[in-house]
Every structure is written in structure tokens, then in C-alpha cells.
Scaffold this motif. Structure first.
Motif, PDB file in Angstrom:
ATOM      1  N   THR A  39      -6.210   6.393   0.117  1.00 40.08           N
ATOM      2  CA  THR A  39      -5.068   5.988   0.928  1.00 40.08           C
ATOM      3  C   THR A  39      -5.299   4.929   1.867  1.00 40.08           C
ATOM      4  O   THR A  39      -6.601   4.411   1.945  1.00 40.08           O
ATOM      5  CB  THR A  39      -4.826   7.337   1.966  1.00 40.08           C
ATOM      6  OG1 THR A  39      -5.826   7.578   2.950  1.00 40.08           O
ATOM      7  CG2 THR A  39      -4.550   8.511   1.278  1.00 40.08           C
ATOM      8  N   LYS A  40      -4.109   4.112   2.394  1.00 41.56           N
ATOM      9  CA  LYS A  40      -4.252   3.035   3.341  1.00 41.56           C
ATOM     10  C   LYS A  40      -5.170   3.503   4.672  1.00 41.56           C
ATOM     11  O   LYS A  40      -6.084   2.673   5.183  1.00 41.56           O
ATOM     12  CB  LYS A  40      -3.136   2.482   3.730  1.00 41.56           C
ATOM     13  CG  LYS A  40      -2.192   3.438   4.481  1.00 41.56           C
ATOM     14  CD  LYS A  40      -0.865   2.679   4.529  1.00 41.56           C
ATOM     15  CE  LYS A  40       0.117   3.356   5.058  1.00 41.56           C
ATOM     16  NZ  LYS A  40       1.384   2.746   5.260  1.00 41.56           N
ATOM     17  N   THR A  58       1.073  -1.291  -0.089  1.00 42.51           N
ATOM     18  CA  THR A  58      -0.093   0.065   0.116  1.00 42.51           C
ATOM     19  C   THR A  58       0.841   1.245  -0.128  1.00 42.51           C
ATOM     20  O   THR A  58       2.119   1.231   0.363  1.00 42.51           O
ATOM     21  CB  THR A  58      -0.798   0.012   1.264  1.00 42.51           C
ATOM     22  OG1 THR A  58      -0.061   0.097   2.619  1.00 42.51           O
ATOM     23  CG2 THR A  58      -1.847  -1.132   1.214  1.00 42.51           C
ATOM     24  N   ALA A  85      -5.357   1.244  -2.637  1.00 40.63           N
ATOM     25  CA  ALA A  85      -4.470   1.825  -2.042  1.00 40.63           C
ATOM     26  C   ALA A  85      -3.105   2.165  -2.370  1.00 40.63           C
ATOM     27  O   ALA A  85      -2.302   2.522  -1.479  1.00 40.63           O
ATOM     28  CB  ALA A  85      -4.932   1.698  -0.503  1.00 40.63           C
ATOM     29  N   CYS A  86      -2.650   1.687  -3.491  1.00 34.40           N
ATOM     30  CA  CYS A  86      -1.304   1.633  -3.811  1.00 34.40           C
ATOM     31  C   CYS A  86      -1.245   2.496  -5.171  1.00 34.40           C
ATOM     32  O   CYS A  86      -1.796   2.309  -6.240  1.00 34.40           O
ATOM     33  CB  CYS A  86      -1.001   0.084  -4.070  1.00 34.40           C
ATOM     34  SG  CYS A  86       0.632  -0.013  -4.741  1.00 34.40           S
ATOM     35  N   ASP A 131       1.854  -4.157   6.548  1.00 38.96           N
ATOM     36  CA  ASP A 131       1.037  -4.072   5.363  1.00 38.96           C
ATOM     37  C   ASP A 131       0.167  -5.554   5.733  1.00 38.96           C
ATOM     38  O   ASP A 131      -0.493  -5.899   4.641  1.00 38.96           O
ATOM     39  CB  ASP A 131       1.649  -3.837   4.041  1.00 38.96           C
ATOM     40  CG  ASP A 131       1.626  -2.650   3.682  1.00 38.96           C
ATOM     41  OD1 ASP A 131       1.391  -1.512   4.799  1.00 38.96           O
ATOM     42  OD2 ASP A 131       1.861  -2.222   2.777  1.00 38.96           O
ATOM     43  N   PHE A 135      -3.395  -5.594   5.516  1.00 39.27           N
ATOM     44  CA  PHE A 135      -4.158  -5.257   4.216  1.00 39.27           C
ATOM     45  C   PHE A 135      -4.145  -6.584   3.273  1.00 39.27           C
ATOM     46  O   PHE A 135      -4.791  -6.296   2.271  1.00 39.27           O
ATOM     47  CB  PHE A 135      -3.581  -4.322   3.796  1.00 39.27           C
ATOM     48  CG  PHE A 135      -3.429  -2.938   4.157  1.00 39.27           C
ATOM     49  CD1 PHE A 135      -4.556  -2.199   4.734  1.00 39.27           C
ATOM     50  CD2 PHE A 135      -2.123  -2.570   4.757  1.00 39.27           C
ATOM     51  CE1 PHE A 135      -4.468  -1.074   5.194  1.00 39.27           C
ATOM     52  CE2 PHE A 135      -2.302  -1.240   5.669  1.00 39.27           C
ATOM     53  CZ  PHE A 135      -3.374  -0.579   5.777  1.00 39.27           C
ATOM     54  N   THR A 192      -7.162  -3.187  -1.372  1.00 37.50           N
ATOM     55  CA  THR A 192      -6.063  -2.837  -1.183  1.00 37.50           C
ATOM     56  C   THR A 192      -5.157  -2.480  -2.486  1.00 37.50           C
ATOM     57  O   THR A 192      -4.286  -1.448  -2.202  1.00 37.50           O
ATOM     58  CB  THR A 192      -5.180  -4.184  -0.594  1.00 37.50           C
ATOM     59  OG1 THR A 192      -5.929  -4.626   0.379  1.00 37.50           O
ATOM     60  CG2 THR A 192      -3.710  -4.139  -0.488  1.00 37.50           C
TER      61      THR A 192
END
Length: 576
Positions: free
Chosen positions: A72-73, A53, A162-163, A240, A243, A159
Motif C-alpha cells: 500500500t502507499k 498509487t 503501490a499501484c 500523489d 510519491f 511507487t
């Protein structure tokens, strides 16, 4: 390394694996530094684990293609409060079939035998373990070649959204492997070589008699070294792991369970980039070891002459083992003149349809054009001739220029095309050319499809006619097509178009090209420098080389001859 090895005596099995990996990574880092490898952050991430992420920084190994995240995460963790029970309920509500049971067995073995996952936990146990939030990642099965492959859906759980990524992967393994093989063959045929290096210097020399006296020694062979469970050889960053909680139904009680993940999940867009960063470093080390290696994800195609093939094979495997990477022994085969290299590349026209259907979340109805495209793909896969590339230095080459013209008022335009072929036989040049009016029925179909500007399909039609008229010169031949229309050039490079009328033209091109494909390169030519502009506008005044022949153009779609635009043969500007 000795200090790490000494600490193994009092460590748990999981810690032993981790410490050994650190030792291997320290060696890899020293080698990377000695090579001036640009990805300086790679070592720390190999040791600490890769994130899936947030922003993934540019590695310096690839070009740039920024793809921003949709959130965002932190946003993902907030949304997960409602997302977790919804996804958990979806997993619980799905029926458990034989594939689901096999999927559980494979996943449980990843925990029990391979230490890729932690023990399975219930929803409440996961809530207690990670009160700040976590995201269940639904795992589902895909059957490939009679083998079940677990896929983790990190898009559904958010997930992947959010990357953010910056690297643009370049996948050139097949091109590099074929080019290298042809280069070796040309050197053997000509008995000398002249290679231009990156810094502009030219490396010249003659082939040693050792190879020429016994041609079997220099027979070019190929094989592929495949990394085993490639993504699973790289660690996931501890922060992470929340996630990517691998979630699926337990056949024992028919309830969902979640596994915390130690390694990169298969299904994360970040995993793809991280693994390829490592893979390219390994390829660079292969090159330092004088191995002719390409790279395509977890595959390393290797080329070598027969006399040195066993040495190359052992060397490649020794490099992988030195740095702690596991290669697939069950897939390993000896060097051979023939191998299954990176699968099959066929049917460029059908690939966009396949990708679109794959992404669709609804039933897709195929129209007649779509069906014809897939029939062509099926035919090429089932019975198409393999593409032949000629390594001979005296092979024929063709330069093709095409153009189209639209004159007159909208709705009553006169559509014409022209083409010029400069052909090198290996000893001499000759010139051929054609001109023709676009058939009325074809122009009417373009207008009926709602097209107001017909220059695009006209220019593309000129390319199709040129490939048809000059098939006997272009079949199995290296050719360059020069096009002055930017949209047509772009579509020819891709081999397809979103426009249905253009796709019909490309389907005609594929039918012509399928039996004896031309090795074609498409390039731009300014309109002022395009010799085919003249015949497309009714003139035969253009540069020629050698003997000149005017061909009668015919339409591969309407199955008719085209009425010529040039009524009289004028004087041509002959280039000495």
C-alpha cells in the motif's frame, strides 16, 4: 467557459494554464457524455489530477487484467524513511558525465520553461516541506535516435509497487490501419461493398462513379498525428506528488536535487493506463468526425483517400486543439502512400529474449540458440523483405491441417506426422497431403534434452514440415493452420516458446517464412475433426476437395526426405 476566461485577468501564469485546461475539459466532458462514453470518472480526474498509487478503477473502455499491488502507499511512506537517504546517496555517488549534465538541463527546462516541475530543492528542504514522508524518484537518461530521453524510475523507489491496475490495454492500431486500407481497396476493385455492423445489419451499396472514373482521387494515403509530450499534458493528483519527486544530480554543486512534479511522470505504470483512457476518447471523437483513425499510445494513424486527405488532416488537428491537446508540429508530415507507421514489427522469436535481457539485473550469457535467434532478427531488420498483403478479392487461400502421433512404449516410441492442405486458387479447390516418420536424430535430440512426452514437439514439427513442403502455395498467401494440440497452438500464436527444443523448431519456421512470409492465422480443431490425423497414423482415408496429390515430405532441419507412413493409397472419403 466565459466565467473561467473572465477570471484569467487576475491569475498567475500557472493558474491561467490550469483554468484554460479546465475550460477545455468541460467541453470534452460534454462531448463524451453525448457519445455515451463509459469512462464516467475521466472528467474529474482530468481536472483534479490522476493518482499513481492505490487501486486504479476499471475504466469500462478496456478489458480486465487485474494486477494487484505488492504493498500500500501507507507501507511505502513508512519504508521511505529508510529508502530516502539510500536513494539520495545512490544519486550522489553516481559520476556526473555529459549525459548527466544534459539530463539536468532538460529537467531544469521542464521547471523553468514548461511548468511541469516545481523549483529544485535539497534533501533538507524536501524533508521540511513534506514531514509526513516522500519518495525520491531517480531520473536517468536513455538515448533514442540521437536524442536524450529522461526516464523516471518509479519501480526502484517503490511507487509502481503501490499501484493496482485493472484495465488490459489493447494495441491494435497497425492491424486496424492495414485492414481499413485493404477494405477500401477491395471496395474499389469490386465496385461495391457489404459491411456487417455490430448489431448484425449489413450495409450494402455501390461505389460512386466519382471515385471509379478518376482512380487517383481514391488512392489510399496514410499519415500519423503525434501528440507532443503526451503524458505531460495530464496533471498528477496533488496527494500523489510526494510519491514522484524527480531526483538527479545538479552539476552546479555536484549535489542531488528533487523536483516536485505537476504532471504524470514517464515511468509510472498508472500513467500508461491513464493516458490511454484519454487517447481512446479522442479516437472515439475522431470516429464521430468520420475520420479513419487508429490509436497507439500517443500516435494516431490516419487513413484517407487522396481527394479528402487535406480535409482529414485539418479536421484531426482542429479536434485536438479544440480540447486543448498539443500535437507535435516538428514531426508532422503530409499524407503519403508510404509512411513510417508505429516502427517495425519483426522477429517474434527474439522479442521474449529482448524483454528478458532488459529485465535482467546481471550479465546475460547467450547460448548458440540465442545467438542464432538474434542473427535471424538482425537479418530480417537489415535486409528482410517487407510483408505484402494482397487486397484482391480473388487472392488464393490455404487451409492447412497438421497432426502428430506417438505410438509405443516410452523410450521406444514411433513418432509420425501428417498434413493436409486444402487450397483455393481463386477458381477451384485442390487437395495435397503428406505423411512421414520423424527423423531418428531429431527424436534422439528431444530425448537427450530430457523430454519424456514427445507428442508436443512432434505436433509442432508437423507444422514446420507443412510450411516447408508447401512453401510454393503458402508464400505471401493467406493461410489458416488448424492444430489439435493446445500447447502447440498457443506457442504458434505467440511465435515462440520457453522450451529450448521448441524454440529450435520455431527458428526453422522463421527461416522458411522470412523470405516470403505467409499471412497465417492459427486455430484449434478437435482431434476427431482433424483430417490430418489419418495420414499421421498410416491411413489415406480423409475428406478431399478437387484433385488430390500426395507430396513427399522433407525435413528442413535434417535436410532429408521423410519415410512415408502411408504405404498404400486407399479410398478417400470425397466431400461433394
Amino acid at each position: 467557459i466565459l466565467e473561467i476566461v473572465a477570471s484569467l485577468l487576475s491569475s498567475s501564469p500557472v493558474d491561467i494554464l490550469r483554468l484554460m485546461k479546465i475550460a477545455f475539459m468541460r467541453v470534452l466532458n460534454q462531448v463524451a457524455a453525448s457519445l455515451g462514453w463509459p469512462d464516467e470518472a475521466l472528467h474529474d480526474e482530468l481536472v483534479r489530477g490522476f493518482r499513481i498509487t492505490g487501486l486504479q478503477d476499471a475504466s469500462g473502455v478496456f478489458g480486465l487484467d487485474p494486477r494487484p499491488a505488492s504493498g500500500t502507499k501507507e507501507d511505502l511512506l513508512k519504508q521511505s524513511k529508510h529508502l530516502r537517504p539510500a536513494l539520495w546517496a545512490k544519486i550522489k555517488g553516481a559520476p556526473l558525465d555529459s549525459l548527466g549534465r544534459e539530463l539536468w538541463d532538460i529537467t531544469y527546462a521542464e521547471y523553468r520553461d514548461k511548468s511541469w516541475l516545481e523549483e529544485p530543492r535539497t534533501f533538507s528542504q524536501l524533508e521540511q516541506l513534506m514531514p509526513e514522508g516522500w519518495v525520491p524518484t531517480r531520473r536517468f537518461p536513455v538515448v533514442q535516435h540521437d536524442k536524450l530521453r529522461p526516464i523516471d524510475d518509479l519501480t526502484e523507489c517503490g511507487t509502481n509497487g503501490a499501484c493496482s491496475t485493472l484495465d488490459k490495454l489493447d494495441l491494435r492500431a497497425l492491424d486496424e490501419t492495414v485492414f481499413t486500407a485493404m477494405l477500401i481497396m477491395r471496395c474499389l476493385e469490386s465496385r461495391c461493398f457489404a459491411l456487417r455492423l455490430d448489431d448484425g445489419r449489413v450495409l450494402r451499396g455501390r461505389v460512386h462513379p466519382y471515385w471509379l472514373q478518376h482512380p487517383d482521387r481514391a488512392c489510399v494515403l496514410v499519415k500519423t498525428v503525434d501528440l507532443k509530450s503526451a503524458y505531460k499534458q495530464l496533471a498528477l493528483h496533488p496527494d500523489d506528488r510526494r510519491f514522484s519527486v524527480i531526483s538527479l544530480k545538479d552539476p552546479a554543486d555536484d549535489e542531488p536535487k528533487g523536483f516536485l512534479c505537476w504532471v504524470l511522470p514517464f515511468g509510472s505504470i498508472a500513467s500508461v493506463g491513464h493516458f490511454n483512457r484519454v487517447a481512446r476518447l479522442v479516437q472515439r471523437i475522431f470516429h464521430e468526425m468520420k475520420l479513419l483513425a487508429a490509436n497507439y499510445f500517443d500516435d494516431y494513424p490516419l487513413l484517407e483517400v487522396a481527394e479528402l486527405s487535406q480535409n482529414a488532416d485539418r479536421c484531426a488537428k482542429a479536434v485536438l486543439e479544440l480540447f486543448g491537446f498539443t500535437w507535435a508540429k516538428d514531426k508532422d508530415e503530409a499524407f503519403s502512400p508510404c509512411t513510417d507507421l508505429l516502427g517495425v514489427r519483426a522477429g517474434r522469436l527474439a522479442m521474449p529474449d529482448i524483454r528478458w535481457i532488459e529485465r535482467a539485473h546481471h550479465d546475460v550469457k547467450l547460448d548458440d540458440l540465442d545467438k542464432n535467434v538474434f542473427r535471424m532478427l538482425a537479418s530480417r531488420v537489415a535486409s528482410g523483405k517487407p510483408r505484402v498483403l494482397t487486397a484482391s478479392t480473388s487472392a488464393a487461400r490455404a487451409l492447412v491441417f497438421t497432426d502428430g502421433a506417438c505410438e509405443g512404449e516410452e523410450g521406444n516410441q514411433q513418432l509420425t506426422i501428417g498434413g493436409v492442405l486444402y487450397f483455393w486458387t481463386g477458381r477451384a479447390w485442390f487437395t495435397r497431403w503428406f505423411s512421414g516418420f520423424v527423423p531418428a536424430e531429431l527424436a534422439s535430440s528431444w530425448r537427450a534434452a530430457g523430454k519424456r512426452h514427445l507428442i508436443g514437439p512432434t505436433e509442432l514439427y508437423a507444422v514446420i514440415v507443412a510450411r516447408h513442403v508447401w512453401s510454393r502455395f503458402l508464400d505471401n498467401t493467406r493461410s489458416m493452420f488448424f492444430i489439435d494440440h493446445a500447447g502447440v497452438l498457443s506457442s504458434c500464436i505467440k511465435g515462440t516458446s520457453r522450451d529450448s527444443e521448441w524454440r529450435k523448431l520455431f527458428l526453422a519456421f522463421e527461416k522458411i517464412d522470412s523470405s516470403s512470409p505467409s499471412l497465417t492465422w492459427y486455430a484449434r480443431v478437435p482431434s476427431q475433426s482433424n483430417p490430418s490425423d489419418s495420414p499421421s497414423r498410416g491411413s489415406s482415408d480423409f475428406p478431399t476437395f478437387g484433385s488430390v496429390t500426395c507430396d513427399v515430405a522433407s525435413c528442413p532441419i535434417a535436410k532429408c526426405s521423410l519415410r512415408a507412413v502411408v504405404s498404400e493409397v486407399g479410398e478417400k472419403g470425397v466431400v461433394p
